[in-house]
Scaffold this motif. Structure first.
Motif, PDB file in Angstrom:
ATOM      1  N   ALA A   1       0.765  -1.146   0.050  1.00  0.00           N
ATOM      2  CA  ALA A   1       0.047   0.149  -0.119  1.00  0.00           C
ATOM      3  C   ALA A   1       0.871   1.212   0.086  1.00  0.00           C
ATOM      4  O   ALA A   1       2.059   1.235   0.606  1.00  0.00           O
TER       5      ALA A   1
ATOM      6  N   GLY B   1       0.860   3.107   4.243  1.00  0.00           N
ATOM      7  CA  GLY B   1      -0.373   2.525   4.523  1.00  0.00           C
ATOM      8  C   GLY B   1      -1.392   3.151   5.809  1.00  0.00           C
ATOM      9  O   GLY B   1      -0.534   3.491   6.680  1.00  0.00           O
ATOM     10  N   SER B   2      -2.446   3.152   5.712  1.00  0.00           N
ATOM     11  CA  SER B   2      -3.017   4.174   6.787  1.00  0.00           C
ATOM     12  C   SER B   2      -3.097   3.542   8.049  1.00  0.00           C
ATOM     13  O   SER B   2      -3.526   4.202   9.062  1.00  0.00           O
TER      14      SER B   2
ATOM     15  N   ALA C   1      -9.397   2.879  -2.297  1.00  0.00           N
ATOM     16  CA  ALA C   1      -9.747   1.880  -2.636  1.00  0.00           C
ATOM     17  C   ALA C   1      -9.456   0.444  -2.103  1.00  0.00           C
ATOM     18  O   ALA C   1      -8.947   0.450  -1.017  1.00  0.00           O
ATOM     19  N   MET C   2     -10.255  -0.441  -2.361  1.00  0.00           N
ATOM     20  CA  MET C   2     -10.411  -1.882  -1.826  1.00  0.00           C
ATOM     21  C   MET C   2      -9.369  -2.688  -2.282  1.00  0.00           C
ATOM     22  O   MET C   2      -9.145  -3.687  -1.826  1.00  0.00           O
TER      23      MET C   2
ATOM     24  N   THR D   1      -7.867   2.753   3.455  1.00  0.00           N
ATOM     25  CA  THR D   1      -9.254   2.423   4.121  1.00  0.00           C
ATOM     26  C   THR D   1      -9.320   2.047   5.408  1.00  0.00           C
ATOM     27  O   THR D   1     -10.378   2.356   6.203  1.00  0.00           O
ATOM     28  N   ASP D   2      -8.003   1.489   6.071  1.00  0.00           N
ATOM     29  CA  ASP D   2      -8.120   0.979   7.457  1.00  0.00           C
ATOM     30  C   ASP D   2      -8.457   2.014   8.369  1.00  0.00           C
ATOM     31  O   ASP D   2      -9.219   1.789   9.465  1.00  0.00           O
TER      32      ASP D   2
HETATM   33  N1  LIG Z   1      -7.742  -1.070   1.226  1.00  0.00           N
HETATM   34  C1  LIG Z   1      -6.689  -0.157   1.699  1.00  0.00           C
HETATM   35  O1  LIG Z   1      -6.510   0.735   1.630  1.00  0.00           O
HETATM   36  C2  LIG Z   1      -5.951  -0.955   2.957  1.00  0.00           C
HETATM   37  C3  LIG Z   1      -4.545  -0.935   2.557  1.00  0.00           C
HETATM   38  C4  LIG Z   1      -4.032  -0.349   4.041  1.00  0.00           C
HETATM   39  N2  LIG Z   1      -3.847  -1.259   4.808  1.00  0.00           N
HETATM   40  C5  LIG Z   1      -4.465   1.121   4.459  1.00  0.00           C
HETATM   41  O2  LIG Z   1      -5.075   1.280   5.052  1.00  0.00           O
HETATM   42  O3  LIG Z   1      -3.621   1.896   3.966  1.00  0.00           O
END
Ligand SMILES: NC(=O)CC[C@H](N)C(=O)O
Length: 354
Positions: free
Chosen positions: A53, A83-84, A142-143, A117-118
């Motif tokens: 990511a 990565g978040s 994005a997933m 997304t996390d």
């Molecule tokens: N789908 C995602 O964005 C997950 C990727 C990563 N773990 C994040 O949150 O950056």
């Protein structure tokens, strides 16, 4: 489904509710701030993992979606490449400072933040409380990474820019746009680990939809569009830990948190924000020492109510109402950074804040 407030929004902005004509419209100027996440993910050559990511820089991410040109003039800046799960107070502060600058820049009409997304719901909620609401501020992710058969990043990004460019999105809370759906920061939650329909608002529902033809909001704009709180002046913010409740729970994690000098504890309680007798006793002692205790819940929907099974008045506890543990933590950090320490005042804010 459509309330009378939708009708009033429609009448105020009738041209925007009709099918979009890209050619005839003067394009908005949208600032895209990239932070990382799957939307900036890259396939992994060593094949040990699916992808990494957060690799792609802002400019490359925007260039990879040429159709964005149809929606707006884009200016892009890279805030971070993470990565978040590695989102930090320092990056949140940098992001909010840049948005506050953009609020005062008449050449910018709206802001889009690309994000993993996390922890997207935490960043969205943080920004919701510290930035103003005149200009649209939209988070998107994005997933599935680019290159996967079901990659959703480009479509989500186009939708997010489309919403940010719309006059209908002014004077709204900070929003998350994912999978054709528009959510408000306070109520949105990641509810599925990998599905494309990962985001929901279990208590409140979405606030709108976006597709190739329409943007439709189900509620009226906000009556007040100023920031609720001052941006903390420095990172890290005051330490607040989340403690997760479970069967056979003792006080060990709470005692450890107190030793680390936490200023507040969020209980991710069972049910209506409940916990074991041992854990409760430890939280009561912590509250007597001036640590702010907020009872939230590990349950994905519903409210945590005051004085039902636990006497919050006597214990000087706060209840989170409909804020989940991770957002309760962000709110308490903002309040402590703003020198708000009274549990009465903190409770009132948890109960009334949009
Ligand atoms: N789908 C995602 O964005 C997950 C990727 C990563 N773990 C994040 O949150 O950056």
């Amino acid at each position: 489904m459509f309330s009378s407030s939708v009708l009033s929004a429609t009448s105020q902005h009738s041209t925007d509710q009709s099918p979009m004509s890209h050619q005839s419209k003067e394009q908005a100027n949208i600032l895209v701030l990239t932070t990382g996440g799957t939307i900036a993910g890259q396939a992994n050559n060593d094949k040990e993992l699916g992808y990494h990511a957060g690799q792609t820089k802002g400019e490359a991410l925007i260039n990879s979606v040429p159709a964005l040109k149809n929606e707006a003039h884009i200016k892009v800046e890279t805030i971070s490449q993470i990565g978040s799960q590695d989102m930090s107070d320092a990056i949140l502060l940098k992001l909010a400072q840049r948005i506050k600058q953009a609020e005062n820049d008449p050449s910018i009409n709206g802001i889009v933040i690309t994000h993993g997304t996390d922890t997207m719901e935490e960043t969205a909620f943080f920004l919701n409380e510290v930035v103003s609401h005149q200009k649209p501020v939209i988070l998107v992710g994005a997933m599935r990474p680019a290159g996967y058969a079901s990659a959703d990043g480009a479509a989500n990004l186009i939708d997010a820019v489309k919403v940010a460019a719309s006059p209908l999105a002014k004077n709204r809370p900070v929003m998350v746009v994912m999978n054709d759906t528009i959510f408000a920061a306070r109520s949105v939650q990641k509810m599925n680990t990998t599905n494309l329909e990962a985001f929901q608002a279990p208590n409140a529902g979405p606030i709108g939809i976006v597709n190739s033809e329409h943007i439709r909001f189900y509620s009226a704009p906000l009556a007040h569009n100023q920031a609720s709180f001052k941006l903390p002046v420095k990172a890290p913010f005051p330490r607040v830990d989340i403690i997760y409740s479970h069967v056979q729970m003792d006080a060990a994690l709470i005692e450890d948190a107190l030793k680390r000098g936490v200023k507040g504890i969020i209980l991710a309680g069972v049910g209506d924000g409940n916990t074991s007798t041992d854990a409760l006793r430890s939280l009561q002692n912590a509250a007597k020492r001036g640590i702010i205790i907020v009872r939230s819940t590990r349950v994905a929907s519903g409210f945590v109510n005051r004085n039902v099974e636990i006497n919050d008045d006597q214990n000087n506890f706060v209840v989170s109402e409909d804020l989940n543990p991770q957002k309760s933590r962000i709110l308490l950090q903002i309040l402590l950074a703003n020198n708000i320490h009274s549990t009465l005042e903190i409770q009132k804010i948890f109960s009334t804040l949009y």
